[in-house]
Design an enzyme around this catalytic site. Structure first.
Site, mmCIF file in Angstrom:
data_model
loop_
_atom_site.group_PDB
_atom_site.id
_atom_site.type_symbol
_atom_site.label_atom_id
_atom_site.label_comp_id
_atom_site.label_asym_id
_atom_site.label_seq_id
_atom_site.Cartn_x
_atom_site.Cartn_y
_atom_site.Cartn_z
ATOM 1 N N LYS A 69 0.836 -1.203 0.000
ATOM 2 C CA LYS A 69 0.000 0.000 0.000
ATOM 3 C C LYS A 69 0.870 1.252 0.000
ATOM 4 C CE LYS A 69 -3.861 2.041 2.647
ATOM 5 N NZ LYS A 69 -4.790 1.812 3.768
ATOM 6 N N SER A 87 -9.484 1.928 2.648
ATOM 7 C CA SER A 87 -8.592 2.677 1.776
ATOM 8 C C SER A 87 -7.541 1.799 1.099
ATOM 9 C CB SER A 87 -7.879 3.753 2.615
ATOM 10 O OG SER A 87 -7.110 3.150 3.667
ATOM 11 N N SER A 113 -10.332 -0.560 6.757
ATOM 12 C CA SER A 113 -9.666 -0.503 5.457
ATOM 13 C C SER A 113 -8.955 -1.764 5.008
ATOM 14 C CB SER A 113 -8.666 0.666 5.447
ATOM 15 O OG SER A 113 -9.332 1.885 5.626
#
Length: 444
Positions: free
Chosen positions: A84, A153, A177
């Site tokens: 990420k 996210s 997330s």
């Protein structure tokens, strides 16, 4: 569903094959890059990276030189992982889904990346995140239906695993997330106990809640990766939990489940009926139910810490922030320090009540839907984190198990939660749930 996009790969099988030399690393990197080049222009799971094949081939050659005998190599030898893009990776810029200059956001490599590379993994690239791991979505699409969100996210990480671009990806969770995008994309998402994987080298959102997590195609993959990433993994405890009697399953009574939509509630009740029919003990349990207070405390803490993280950057580059992130920062700037401290103390009290009520219930694990429903249409929202918030608030370990499609063919997930520190038990005891859910999908 676009079947050409949904091809999750087993981390366990891939790791075993690479350590057996099948395929060799050069062929493996070529296949990896070809799949990304073919699929990602539609999916947008990865941050674009000019020269990705050359970088990966160079890293693969260096890895092979360090481990000339693949059979004696570390457990993730050659495995490609997605990271990420709020986690720093040496050799790759960090954008955090934002328009800020990447040099401003630079920092030392994340501890989770150090551990992956020590285990032999190759970093396939940075995966797309909502801006600063907040609510302003990135461009990633859901592999099951590109017109729907993959969640957020950690959107790129979940989508990359679902599409078979990589068998393992790293995300983070502040509210929901990891758990929610795993559910939307039909993969396993594991968010360990808060603090079990260090946040060093990760741009924080709200340190009180921020927790690195991982995505894999199945539970076996999560069980392979977790001991390599989590501090002080207790393998004996995991083996004992796996050999013990089936877990007692708790289901929150009261208003909590009413936040889920009709599709999620109907599927969840059917899952509970199947698990009970299979001989598992399922009981309704009472947990602290003041959701309004919990959400208020979470928001106060989260926004105050978000504003603190961005205090310097927002002054210098506020015009480059997206509206959703800027609004959260401004909210946090208005929170008084004494209100923040009071919220931290109130959180500690609520977490204590939760632990006491859970222990008194006799439940080993708590089950809920992993999201309020299937992935919403459109890319303007990352979905609703309501099903994850109490457990993230308390820093408890949780995972998403794929639980079959909704009526429209989009995935649904089952969330499994364990007490703080019981990560080993969570993964081991969830195996029976994964097996039963799989049997249900096959009609057995």
């Amino acid at each position: 569903m676009d079947e050409s996009l949904v091809r999750p790969r087993s981390l366990v099988r891939e790791a075993a094959g690479l350590r057996a030399g099948d395929p060799g690393l050069a062929v493996h990197v070529d296949r990896l890059c070809t799949r990304i080049e073919q699929v990602d222009p539609l999916l947008h799971a990865f941050v674009p990276e000019p020269g990705r094949p050359g970088r990966l081939h160079a890293e693969a050659r260096a890895l092979a030189a360090r481990h000339p005998d693949p059979a004696a190599a570390p457990p993730l030898y050659g495995v490609a992982v997605g990271i990420k893009d709020i986690v720093h990776v040496d050799g790759l810029p960090t954008h955090a889904g934002s328009a800020l200059p990447p040099g401003v956001l630079a920092g030392p490599q994340g501890a989770v990346v150090d551990r992956l590379r020590a285990a032999g993994a190759l970093v396939a690239g940075k995966t797309v995140t909502a801006e600063f791991a907040g609510t302003a979505p990135g461009p990633t699409r859901n592999p099951h239906h590109p017109g729907h969100t993959p969640g957020g996210s950690s959107s790129g990480s979940a989508a990359a695993v679902a599409a078979g671009l990589v068998p393992l990806a790293i995300g983070t969770q502040t509210g929901g997330s990891v758990i929610r995008p795993a559910a939307y994309c039909g993969v396993v998402g594991f968010r360990p106990t808060h603090g079990r994987i260090p946040m060093d080298g990760v741009i924080p959102h709200s340190p009180t809640f921020d927790t690195p997590g991982l995505f894999t195609a199945d539970l076996a993959g999560a069980a392979l990766a977790a001991p390599l990433l989590c501090d002080d993994w207790r393998a004996e405890e995991a083996r004992a939990a796996g050999a013990a009697a089936p877990p007692v399953l708790g289901v929150p009574a009261g208003p909590f489940l009413e936040q889920a939509g009709p599709q999620a509630r109907k599927a969840f009740e059917e899952q509970l009926e199947h698990l009970a029919a299979a001989g598992l003990t399922v009981r309704r349990i009472e947990l602290p139910a003041d959701l309004a207070e919990l959400l208020g405390l979470l928001r106060t803490i989260n926004r105050f810490e978000l504003a603190r993280t961005h205090a310097d950057w927002f002054v210098r580059f506020g015009g480059l922030y997206r509206a959703e992130t800027a609004a959260g920062i401004r909210h946090g700037q208005a929170v008084q320090p004494e209100d923040y401290e009071a919220a931290l103390h109130a959180r500690e009290h609520l977490c204590g009540l939760l632990a006491e009520d859970w222990a008194a219930s006799g439940a080993d694990l708590v089950l809920t839907p992993a999201a309020t429903g299937p992935a919403p249409a459109g890319l303007g929202t990352t979905g609703d984190a309501a099903m994850s918030l109490p457990w993230s608030f308390a820093g408890l370990p949780a995972l998403t198990l794929p639980a079959g499609p909704a009526a429209d063919g989009l995935p649904l997930g089952l969330q499994v939660v364990a007490p703080a520190g019981a990560d080993e038990r969570l993964l081991a005891q969830s195996a029976v749930l994964e097996a039963e859910l799989g049997a249900r999908r096959r009609g057995e």
